[in-house]
Design an enzyme around this catalytic site. Structure first.
Site, PDB file in Angstrom:
ATOM      1  N   HIS A 114      -0.993  -9.153   3.622  1.00 15.74           N
ATOM      2  CA  HIS A 114       0.087  -8.232   4.005  1.00 15.74           C
ATOM      3  C   HIS A 114      -0.050  -7.834   5.468  1.00 15.74           C
ATOM      4  O   HIS A 114       0.893  -7.937   6.260  1.00 15.74           O
ATOM      5  CB  HIS A 114       0.042  -6.982   3.112  1.00 15.74           C
ATOM      6  CG  HIS A 114       1.017  -5.906   3.492  1.00 15.74           C
ATOM      7  ND1 HIS A 114       2.198  -5.679   2.822  1.00 15.74           N
ATOM      8  CD2 HIS A 114       0.990  -4.982   4.483  1.00 15.74           C
ATOM      9  CE1 HIS A 114       2.861  -4.676   3.390  1.00 15.74           C
ATOM     10  NE2 HIS A 114       2.132  -4.224   4.409  1.00 15.74           N
ATOM     11  N   GLU A 115      -1.253  -7.395   5.855  1.00 16.08           N
ATOM     12  CA  GLU A 115      -1.440  -6.912   7.234  1.00 16.08           C
ATOM     13  C   GLU A 115      -1.215  -8.031   8.251  1.00 16.08           C
ATOM     14  O   GLU A 115      -0.656  -7.815   9.320  1.00 16.08           O
ATOM     15  CB  GLU A 115      -2.830  -6.313   7.397  1.00 16.08           C
ATOM     16  CG  GLU A 115      -3.082  -5.074   6.546  1.00 16.08           C
ATOM     17  CD  GLU A 115      -2.004  -3.993   6.707  1.00 16.08           C
ATOM     18  OE1 GLU A 115      -1.734  -3.289   5.728  1.00 16.08           O
ATOM     19  OE2 GLU A 115      -1.418  -3.882   7.799  1.00 16.08           O
TER      20      GLU A 115
END
Lengths: 403, 80
Positions: free
Chosen positions: A120-121
């Site tokens: 996600h990051e």
């Protein structure tokens, strides 16, 4: 999907990354594998390549830190914010920070899965913002999921390809097995992460999700029913009907909206109110939850409760808040479990019909409300006063939905 | 799930911080903008509820608080 204002992106395809430090929660090799696997997710759908550097300045600097860590966004201790990352640009741009106050793991229970959060990051590090598509990787809320064959949602792919386009040559077959981008220095190829026995079951994704029956469908039946902190939850397939004294309507939810890693289709459920605990049963396993969180160490085999090996699943369960006994229903018999001693009572199983007046069939679901018991069988339910061994009345299973 | 009543003030504080972090909510420090603040906060609550597909009420109902308390990414959901 969304991007950052002015859609910043890397103006090159060979992006570099460097792991600055490690979390003590995991083996270094597992951290490296989780990060490499997360990069591979994005490189498999774009022309981007990711090369690991071991010194100097890389485009994406990855680090673990707690509280204040030198940027304007201090972390907040366990829970809450898990990590953040900066959109592509020079300096801090692209960097990803992980909150060391969290418990990082390579599994999907007992902490936060580093691969899922890193993937996600790194979406942010490449220029993606958050998505409001539930289930997309770029959805802002953490969802524990089976990581063995994790795939980006179409929304994620649309977003990243809006920034970088599709991969140069489309792989003949979708790359199922994970082979990390070759880093600048050889690192021994790693066996894919073995799954822990406690690994959450993969979400059963039925090929065609059956639609939710109408609340007042006269043929409505339930898989399981339980109270939860004063509310009552009715389960069928992946659906939940929620009846609460705090709001008038029946709320319609899905199991995954409360417990994303639990599979649909419970056999039974009951609440031990004194422990603020609800137990869910499916086939030969059971889980304990408190609110949204699944308690560590679950699922467990139902034999842990004292069932003989011949019992492979249960039909229904209900906890008697007065006697602190839990009744488990299997076929035409039932067991009584003492929650205080955590053991099955002697002299069981017994025939349901001999102790529950008027219940001379199997039980799909069971509920205790205001001291009375409700036994559900098909589209009917039976209200029983077990103290006085009296069947009070028979109703439609969905009589609770103000039909 | 149900929230214990005396926690409501705490929840409001939590929600304000959440909306500042992720929805670019800025509270007017000046006290006589109080009513304006409440409207502005209700707008931001609506924005958050809409993002997560919750019922858009502008109020901190239990579902909205539940969603705010779930572990998440630290990047804002909307960008100024």
């Amino acid at each position: 999907y969304s991007t950052f204002p002015q859609s910043p992106r890397w103006k090159k395809e060979d992006v570099t990354y460097r792991i600055l430090n490690y979390t003590p929660d995991m083996l270094q090799a597992d951290v490296e594998e989780a990060i490499a696997k997360a990069f591979h997710l994005w490189s498999s759908v774009t022309p981007l390549t990711f090369t690991r550097l071991y010194s100097g300045q890389a485009d994406i600097m990855i680090s673990f830190a707690a509280g204040f860590h030198g940027d304007f966004y201090s972390f907040d201790g366990p829970g809450g914010t898990l990590a953040h990352a900066y959109h592509p640009s020079s300096g801090i741009g692209g960097d990803a920070h992980f909150d060391e106050d969290e418990n990082w793991t390579k599994f999907t229970n007992n902490g936060f899965n580093l691969f899922l959060v890193a993937a996600h990051e790194l979406g942010h590090s490449l220029g993606l913002g958050h998505s409001n598509v539930y289930g997309a990787l770029m959805y802002p809320i953490y969802m524990a999921r089976d990581t063995r064959d994790f795939r980006l949602s179409q929304d994620d792919i649309d977003g990243i390809q809006a920034l970088y386009g599709p991969p140069r040559e489309s792989p003949a077959l979708p790359t199922k097995s994970f082979s990390p981008q070759e880093p600048t220095e050889k690192t021994p190829a790693k066996a894919p992460t073995e799954t822990s026995p406690q690994e959450e079951p993969t979400e059963t994704t039925p090929s065609k999700t059956p639609i939710r029956p109408q609340d007042c469908d006269p043929h409505l039946t339930f898989d399981a029913i339980t109270t939860l902190r004063g509310e009552t939850l009715f389960f069928k397939g992946s659906y939940v009907w929620r009846k609460s004294p705090y709001f008038s309507d029946i709320e319609h939810d899905t199991i995954s909206s409360f417990w994303p890693s639990l599979t649909a289709g419970f056999d039974a459920a009951y609440e031990v109110d004194k422990k603020d605990q609800v137990l869910f049963f499916k086939d030969h396993q059971y889980w304990a939850v408190s609110g949204y969180s699944i308690e560590p160490g679950f699922p467990k085999p139902i034999q842990n409760l004292g069932f003989p090996p011949s019992v492979r699943k249960i039909d229904a369960a209900v906890h008697d808040q007065n006697t602190k006994k839990t009744y488990f229903f299997v076929g035409n018999k039932y067991w009584s479990f003492n929650e205080n001693t955590q053991s099955m009572e002697r002299g069981y199983p017994r025939k349901i019909a001999s102790d529950f007046q008027g219940i001379d069939h199997t039980v799909d679901a069971a509920l205790q409300k205001n001291g009375l018991f409700y036994f559900f069988h098909g589209s009917s339910q039976y209200e029983v006063d077990i103290k006085n061994k009296k069947l009070i009345r028979t109703m439609k299973s969905n009589s609770w939905f103000n039909c | 799930f149900p929230v214990v009543p005396e926690k409501e003030k705490e929840d409001k504080q939590f929600a304000k911080k959440y909306l500042e972090s992720f929805y670019n909510f800025k509270e007017e420090k000046n006290s006589f903008f109080k009513s304006e603040n409440l409207n502005h906060m209700a707008d931001k609550i609506r924005e958050m509820q809409s993002f997560f597909g919750l019922e858009v009420t502008g109020e901190l109902n239990h579902k909205t608080m539940d969603m705010m308390k779930k572990p998440r990414c630290g990047i804002p959901d909307i960008h100024s």
